[in-house]
Write a protein that holds these residues in place. Structure first.
Motif, PDB file in Angstrom:
ATOM      1  N   LEU A 124      29.339  51.005  37.503  1.00 52.15           N
ATOM      2  CA  LEU A 124      30.626  51.073  38.209  1.00 52.15           C
ATOM      3  C   LEU A 124      30.536  50.346  39.539  1.00 52.15           C
ATOM      4  N   LEU A 125      29.452  50.591  40.260  1.00 53.93           N
ATOM      5  CA  LEU A 125      29.283  49.937  41.556  1.00 53.93           C
ATOM      6  C   LEU A 125      29.193  48.433  41.406  1.00 53.93           C
ATOM      7  N   THR A 126      28.445  47.989  40.405  1.00 52.27           N
ATOM      8  CA  THR A 126      28.313  46.550  40.174  1.00 52.27           C
ATOM      9  C   THR A 126      29.646  45.928  39.792  1.00 52.27           C
ATOM     10  N   ALA A 127      30.396  46.632  38.941  1.00 56.48           N
ATOM     11  CA  ALA A 127      31.657  46.085  38.441  1.00 56.48           C
ATOM     12  C   ALA A 127      32.734  46.050  39.508  1.00 56.48           C
ATOM     13  N   TYR A 128      32.765  47.067  40.371  1.00 58.45           N
ATOM     14  CA  TYR A 128      33.894  47.194  41.299  1.00 58.45           C
ATOM     15  C   TYR A 128      33.506  47.015  42.756  1.00 58.45           C
ATOM     16  N   GLY A 129      32.268  46.576  43.000  1.00 60.17           N
ATOM     17  CA  GLY A 129      31.831  46.414  44.378  1.00 60.17           C
ATOM     18  C   GLY A 129      32.684  45.451  45.173  1.00 60.17           C
ATOM     19  N   SER A 130      33.093  44.342  44.552  1.00 60.18           N
ATOM     20  CA  SER A 130      33.887  43.353  45.285  1.00 60.18           C
ATOM     21  C   SER A 130      35.245  43.917  45.681  1.00 60.18           C
ATOM     22  N   ALA A 131      35.824  44.777  44.836  1.00 63.17           N
ATOM     23  CA  ALA A 131      37.100  45.407  45.182  1.00 63.17           C
ATOM     24  C   ALA A 131      36.905  46.431  46.285  1.00 63.17           C
ATOM     25  N   LEU A 132      35.795  47.165  46.235  1.00 63.61           N
ATOM     26  CA  LEU A 132      35.501  48.157  47.244  1.00 63.61           C
ATOM     27  C   LEU A 132      35.405  47.507  48.626  1.00 63.61           C
ATOM     28  N   VAL A 133      34.776  46.337  48.700  1.00 62.95           N
ATOM     29  CA  VAL A 133      34.579  45.655  49.979  1.00 62.95           C
ATOM     30  C   VAL A 133      35.903  45.333  50.656  1.00 62.95           C
ATOM     31  N   GLU A 134      36.945  45.084  49.871  1.00 66.08           N
ATOM     32  CA  GLU A 134      38.222  44.664  50.443  1.00 66.08           C
ATOM     33  C   GLU A 134      39.061  45.815  50.989  1.00 66.08           C
ATOM     34  N   LEU A 135      38.641  47.047  50.772  1.00 64.33           N
ATOM     35  CA  LEU A 135      39.416  48.179  51.268  1.00 64.33           C
ATOM     36  C   LEU A 135      39.243  48.322  52.771  1.00 64.33           C
ATOM     37  N   THR A 136      40.351  48.507  53.483  1.00 65.49           N
ATOM     38  CA  THR A 136      40.316  48.710  54.925  1.00 65.49           C
ATOM     39  C   THR A 136      40.945  50.062  55.264  1.00 65.49           C
ATOM     40  N   PRO A 137      40.529  50.689  56.369  1.00 65.49           N
ATOM     41  CA  PRO A 137      40.999  52.028  56.699  1.00 65.49           C
ATOM     42  C   PRO A 137      42.511  52.158  56.813  1.00 65.49           C
ATOM     43  N   ASN A 138      43.192  51.107  57.277  1.00 64.45           N
ATOM     44  CA  ASN A 138      44.636  51.218  57.491  1.00 64.45           C
ATOM     45  C   ASN A 138      45.428  51.241  56.191  1.00 64.45           C
ATOM     46  N   ARG A 139      44.770  51.018  55.062  1.00 68.26           N
ATOM     47  CA  ARG A 139      45.482  51.028  53.786  1.00 68.26           C
ATOM     48  C   ARG A 139      45.280  52.334  53.017  1.00 68.26           C
ATOM     49  N   LEU A 140      44.585  53.276  53.627  1.00 63.19           N
ATOM     50  CA  LEU A 140      44.339  54.561  52.973  1.00 63.19           C
ATOM     51  C   LEU A 140      44.973  55.695  53.769  1.00 63.19           C
ATOM     52  N   LYS A 141      45.702  56.555  53.097  1.00 65.92           N
ATOM     53  CA  LYS A 141      46.295  57.729  53.720  1.00 65.92           C
ATOM     54  C   LYS A 141      45.844  58.961  52.950  1.00 65.92           C
TER      55      LYS A 141
END
Length: 234
Positions: A124-141
């Protein structure tokens, strides 16, 4: 990375519907980033509420990613120590694996169980690591959650805002353990990743056996691609 077309298609089988499928795929990478944090120095995990755990996950994980984002983009595998430090210790991987494998967990031996847990979460980490990197705090509530003191299960509601301003509902299923609250499932727009993987993996195990599934995951295949590459029919 484009949110709905490219980044969202980093692979998952959470749904078969096209547009929503894309949301779920990208959100799985997001879910890994926010699922579980390390305890703060002042508050132990046994004292933290479910919402506290999800909120602090954003603070610990995303802040550290922010300071090294370029390096993580170049090599997403560098996220593994970060995940091992902040996420996996507080994610009930064994419980989640039991739910994903369902009836096949009961017939698996201890070695197969351990191999599956390690292979599944690292894939899972290998598959979705690139998407995880793009997450920024201001986009999560993270929404506040009131939990009865006697309750042993809870749901924490969160919302992620995509690049095109779409809002994705992402709810974390958690249960109380002797070590405190731990997450074990993520529902994105109502779709459970445990249920989806149980269906997909169950089809392969039924036809080819658990060892075949584990071997494909250990070989670096994305979880969502395993049934495709093995021509499994459901």
């Amino acid at each position: 990375m484009e949110m709905r077309v490219t980044t969202l298609l980093v692979a998952s089988t959470w749904m078969t519907a096209g547009a929503l499928h894309a949301n779920l795929v990208w959100a799985q990478g997001t879910a890994l980033a926010t699922a579980i944090p390390a305890a703060t120095a002042a508050t132990s995990t046994t004292q933290q509420t479910p919402s506290d755990i999800i909120q602090s996950a954003a603070q610990f994980t995303l802040n550290e990613m922010q300071s090294n984002r370029d390096a993580y983009r170049k090599d997403p595998s560098k996220l593994r120590p970060l995940v091992d430090k902040y996420l996996l210790p507080h994610f009930d991987t064994e419980y989640a694996a039991r739910l994903v494998l369902g009836q096949y967990w009961r017939t698996a031996n201890n070695e197969q169980r351990k191999r599956f847990i390690d292979a599944f979460y690292h894939s899972l980490l290998t598959a979705y690591g690139s998407a995880l990197v793009e997450l920024t705090p201001n986009r999560l509530k993270v929404f506040p959650t009131t939990v009865d003191p006697s309750a042993d299960h809870a749901t924490v509601r969160t919302e992620v805002t995509g690049y095109n301003a779409d809002r994705i509902a992402m709810n974390y299923s958690m249960h109380k353990t002797p070590e405190g609250w731990k997450a074990y499932d993520v529902k994105v727009d109502g779709i459970s990743y445990i249920k989806s993987y149980r269906e997909d993996f169950g089809a392969q195990i039924h036809q080819l056996g658990l060892d075949s599934l584990i071997a494909h995951l250990e070989g670096g295949e994305k979880p969502a691609d395993v049934s495709k590459t093995t021509d499994v029919k459901r």
